[in-house]
Write an enzyme that holds these catalytic residues in place. Sequence first.
Site, PDB file in Angstrom:
ATOM      1  N   ARG A   1      16.547 -17.477  38.278  1.00  0.00           N
ATOM      2  CA  ARG A   1      15.326 -18.072  38.848  1.00  0.00           C
ATOM      3  C   ARG A   1      14.959 -17.358  40.138  1.00  0.00           C
ATOM      4  O   ARG A   1      14.928 -17.950  41.211  1.00  0.00           O
ATOM      5  CB  ARG A   1      15.532 -19.554  39.025  1.00  0.00           C
ATOM      6  CG  ARG A   1      15.374 -20.239  37.677  1.00  0.00           C
ATOM      7  CD  ARG A   1      15.695 -21.683  37.721  1.00  0.00           C
ATOM      8  NE  ARG A   1      14.840 -22.404  36.789  1.00  0.00           N
ATOM      9  CZ  ARG A   1      14.909 -23.694  36.587  1.00  0.00           C
ATOM     10  NH1 ARG A   1      15.755 -24.425  37.243  1.00  0.00           N
ATOM     11  NH2 ARG A   1      14.104 -24.278  35.728  1.00  0.00           N
TER      12      ARG A   1
ATOM     13  N   GLN B   1       9.805 -15.277  37.544  1.00  0.00           N
ATOM     14  CA  GLN B   1       9.123 -16.572  37.419  1.00  0.00           C
ATOM     15  C   GLN B   1       8.315 -16.697  36.126  1.00  0.00           C
ATOM     16  O   GLN B   1       8.294 -17.744  35.500  1.00  0.00           O
ATOM     17  CB  GLN B   1       8.216 -16.817  38.621  1.00  0.00           C
ATOM     18  CG  GLN B   1       8.875 -17.751  39.618  1.00  0.00           C
ATOM     19  CD  GLN B   1       8.094 -17.921  40.898  1.00  0.00           C
ATOM     20  OE1 GLN B   1       6.954 -17.521  40.992  1.00  0.00           O
ATOM     21  NE2 GLN B   1       8.740 -18.520  41.881  1.00  0.00           N
TER      22      GLN B   1
ATOM     23  N   ASP C   1      10.403 -17.977  33.186  1.00  0.00           N
ATOM     24  CA  ASP C   1      11.204 -19.174  33.388  1.00  0.00           C
ATOM     25  C   ASP C   1      10.880 -20.233  32.329  1.00  0.00           C
ATOM     26  O   ASP C   1      10.114 -21.173  32.553  1.00  0.00           O
ATOM     27  CB  ASP C   1      10.957 -19.709  34.804  1.00  0.00           C
ATOM     28  CG  ASP C   1      11.878 -20.849  35.172  1.00  0.00           C
ATOM     29  OD1 ASP C   1      12.620 -21.320  34.284  1.00  0.00           O
ATOM     30  OD2 ASP C   1      11.852 -21.272  36.339  1.00  0.00           O
TER      31      ASP C   1
ATOM     32  N   SER D   1      11.731 -24.006  33.071  1.00  0.00           N
ATOM     33  CA  SER D   1      10.702 -24.722  33.834  1.00  0.00           C
ATOM     34  C   SER D   1       9.521 -25.086  32.945  1.00  0.00           C
ATOM     35  O   SER D   1       8.965 -26.181  33.051  1.00  0.00           O
ATOM     36  CB  SER D   1      10.206 -23.882  35.019  1.00  0.00           C
ATOM     37  OG  SER D   1      11.175 -23.858  36.032  1.00  0.00           O
TER      38      SER D   1
ATOM     39  N   TYR E   1      19.936 -25.563  43.635  1.00  0.00           N
ATOM     40  CA  TYR E   1      20.306 -26.577  42.645  1.00  0.00           C
ATOM     41  C   TYR E   1      21.202 -27.635  43.283  1.00  0.00           C
ATOM     42  O   TYR E   1      21.927 -27.344  44.235  1.00  0.00           O
ATOM     43  CB  TYR E   1      21.069 -25.931  41.483  1.00  0.00           C
ATOM     44  CG  TYR E   1      20.188 -25.192  40.522  1.00  0.00           C
ATOM     45  CD1 TYR E   1      19.390 -25.887  39.632  1.00  0.00           C
ATOM     46  CD2 TYR E   1      20.152 -23.814  40.517  1.00  0.00           C
ATOM     47  CE1 TYR E   1      18.572 -25.218  38.746  1.00  0.00           C
ATOM     48  CE2 TYR E   1      19.334 -23.120  39.630  1.00  0.00           C
ATOM     49  CZ  TYR E   1      18.553 -23.838  38.751  1.00  0.00           C
ATOM     50  OH  TYR E   1      17.740 -23.177  37.867  1.00  0.00           O
TER      51      TYR E   1
HETATM   52  P1  NAD Z   1      17.754 -29.528  37.075  1.00  0.00           P
HETATM   53  O1  NAD Z   1      17.102 -29.771  35.754  1.00  0.00           O
HETATM   54  O2  NAD Z   1      19.069 -28.855  37.135  1.00  0.00           O
HETATM   55  O3  NAD Z   1      17.924 -30.978  37.794  1.00  0.00           O
HETATM   56  C1  NAD Z   1      16.861 -31.883  37.933  1.00  0.00           C
HETATM   57  C2  NAD Z   1      16.941 -32.595  39.279  1.00  0.00           C
HETATM   58  O4  NAD Z   1      18.038 -33.493  39.307  1.00  0.00           O
HETATM   59  C3  NAD Z   1      17.109 -31.663  40.479  1.00  0.00           C
HETATM   60  O5  NAD Z   1      16.003 -31.806  41.333  1.00  0.00           O
HETATM   61  C4  NAD Z   1      18.415 -32.151  41.113  1.00  0.00           C
HETATM   62  O6  NAD Z   1      18.405 -32.062  42.525  1.00  0.00           O
HETATM   63  C5  NAD Z   1      18.452 -33.602  40.654  1.00  0.00           C
HETATM   64  N1  NAD Z   1      19.764 -34.252  40.763  1.00  0.00           N
HETATM   65  C6  NAD Z   1      21.007 -33.751  40.477  1.00  0.00           C
HETATM   66  N2  NAD Z   1      21.960 -34.673  40.727  1.00  0.00           N
HETATM   67  C7  NAD Z   1      21.324 -35.790  41.170  1.00  0.00           C
HETATM   68  C8  NAD Z   1      21.768 -37.083  41.578  1.00  0.00           C
HETATM   69  N3  NAD Z   1      23.062 -37.414  41.595  1.00  0.00           N
HETATM   70  N4  NAD Z   1      20.833 -37.969  41.971  1.00  0.00           N
HETATM   71  C9  NAD Z   1      19.515 -37.656  41.957  1.00  0.00           C
HETATM   72  N5  NAD Z   1      19.031 -36.460  41.585  1.00  0.00           N
HETATM   73  C10 NAD Z   1      19.928 -35.534  41.202  1.00  0.00           C
HETATM   74  O7  NAD Z   1      16.802 -28.782  38.065  1.00  0.00           O
HETATM   75  P2  NAD Z   1      15.436 -28.000  37.832  1.00  0.00           P
HETATM   76  O8  NAD Z   1      14.349 -29.005  37.691  1.00  0.00           O
HETATM   77  O9  NAD Z   1      15.583 -27.009  36.774  1.00  0.00           O
HETATM   78  O10 NAD Z   1      15.271 -27.246  39.233  1.00  0.00           O
HETATM   79  C11 NAD Z   1      15.857 -27.707  40.403  1.00  0.00           C
HETATM   80  C12 NAD Z   1      15.541 -26.800  41.585  1.00  0.00           C
HETATM   81  O11 NAD Z   1      15.331 -25.438  41.254  1.00  0.00           O
HETATM   82  C13 NAD Z   1      14.293 -27.225  42.277  1.00  0.00           C
HETATM   83  O12 NAD Z   1      14.507 -27.027  43.650  1.00  0.00           O
HETATM   84  C14 NAD Z   1      13.256 -26.273  41.818  1.00  0.00           C
HETATM   85  O13 NAD Z   1      12.161 -26.171  42.691  1.00  0.00           O
HETATM   86  C15 NAD Z   1      14.075 -25.011  41.767  1.00  0.00           C
HETATM   87  N6  NAD Z   1      13.448 -24.017  40.873  1.00  0.00           N
HETATM   88  C16 NAD Z   1      13.203 -22.770  41.358  1.00  0.00           C
HETATM   89  C17 NAD Z   1      12.589 -21.833  40.543  1.00  0.00           C
HETATM   90  C18 NAD Z   1      12.292 -20.462  41.042  1.00  0.00           C
HETATM   91  O14 NAD Z   1      12.482 -20.179  42.184  1.00  0.00           O
HETATM   92  N7  NAD Z   1      11.828 -19.587  40.187  1.00  0.00           N
HETATM   93  C19 NAD Z   1      12.256 -22.154  39.242  1.00  0.00           C
HETATM   94  C20 NAD Z   1      12.547 -23.432  38.777  1.00  0.00           C
HETATM   95  C21 NAD Z   1      13.158 -24.349  39.606  1.00  0.00           C
END
Ligand code: NAD
Length: 381
Positions: free
Chosen positions: A122, A127, A130, A133, A229
Amino acid sequence: MNIVVLRDSIPGEARVALMPESVKKLVALKVSVTIEHDAGLAAARSDDDYAQAGAEISSDRNALLAAADILVTVNRPPKEVFSQLKKGAVVLGFLRPLDEPQALAPALEQGLTTFAMELVPRITRAQAMDALSSMATVAGYKAVILGASQIPRMFPLLMTAAGTVPPARVLVLGAGVAGLQAIATARRLGAVVEGYDVRAAAGEQVRSLGATFLEVDLGGLKTEDAGGYAVELSEEALQRGRDLIAERARTADVVITTAQVPGRRAPMLMDEAAVSGMKRGSVVIDLAGSTGGNVVGSQPDQSVERNGVTIMAPTNLAATVPVHASQLYSRNVTAFLGLLIKDGELNIDMNDDVVGPSCVTHAGQFVNQRVAAAVNSTATH
Ligand code: NAD
C-alpha cells in the site's frame, strides 16, 4: 502474448476479472485477450461487449488454458486449472496466500509465477492497484444498504403530517476503508452515525464524514504499526473498547463491524452482553466473518437471530455489486498488468517495488517471506 479470463465457478461469485473497458486498454498494449464464453454475464457484460472491445471469445477451456501466458482471476482458481497452465505462465488474482498458503502448492509444482492482489504494497505508487481497498469500499457501502433493508424502520429523520420519524442510529466499528465508506453511506441515508477505531488517526476521518468518533482511553498504548495498520491489542485494552461498544450498541439500529488486524484473527468487539443489550429488531453486520468475526455468535454467510437481534456475516458482499466491484477490480489488475508487460511481451522485474513484494511463487519457490513462513508453520502443525 495472451491474457486469459475464465468464468468464475465459485458459488455466489458474480464478478469478472476484466471488464471490456480494460480489455480495450490491454489490446492497445499489443497483447491479445481471450475471454471464456459468458465470463462477464453476471456482471452485465456480454460476449459481444468483449468482442467489440477487441477480445477473442472461446468456449474451449482446455485450449484457453494451454495458450495462456497470463491468467487473470478474481478468486484463486481450482488446482486443475493450475495444472493445465504451461510452465512459466503467470496467474494474477486474490489468491489468499496468507490464509491458505498450501493451496498454492499446485502452482509451485507447475512452475507458475503467481501474484496475489492481497500482497500489493500500500505505497503511493501502487494506489491504482489497491484491490483490497476497492472491494472494501463496495462492501462498506453494501453493508449499510443491507442493514437498511433488514431493520423494521426507515433511516432518515422525517417530519410528516402524522408526526416526526426519528433517524436511525448506526454504529460502525473499525474505521478503515470499509468502515469509512459505511459511515459515509449511512450519513447519506440520513442516519445518526457513531464510529470507533483504535487508531487515533481514524478520528479525524470519522468526524469529517459528519459522524461522532467514540474515544477510548487506552493509556497511550501503541495501536498502529509503521504501515498505518492496527496492531493486536492486549486483552485489557480490548475490554475497554468492548465496554464502550456495549453501551453504545444499546441504542443502535444497525451495527456494522469491520475491524481487522492483518495476519491475525479479527478482534472480538461485541460479546454476549453487547448483543443481548441491543434493541429487538436491530441488526449487526459483521464484515470480519472471513477472519473469525468481530461479533460473538456470527456465522460466515449466515443470518443468526438472538433475542430479536439479527447477526449477519456476509463474506463476499463485493460480489453482490458485480458491475462496480468488477469495474474497480478490473482497473486495479490492469494497472498491475501494466507493470508486467513491455512492448507487448511479458517482462517481470522482481526488483520492482510493487511486482517483487506481490509475487507468491516464481521459478519453483515461494518467494514471499511471509507466505514461506505461513507454509512452514502449516506444515509443522
Ligand atoms: P483493515 O481492513 O486491516 O482493518 C479495518 C479497521 O479495523 C482499521 O481501521 C483498524 O484500525 C481497525 N481495527 C483493528 N483492530 C481494532 C479494534 N480492536 N477495535 C477497533 N478497530 C480496530 O484496514 P484497511 O481498511 O485495509 O486499512 C487500514 C489503514 O490503512 C487505514 O489507515 C487506511 O487509510 C490505510 N490505507 C492506506 C492505503 C495507501 O496508503 N495506499 C490504502 C488503503 C488503506
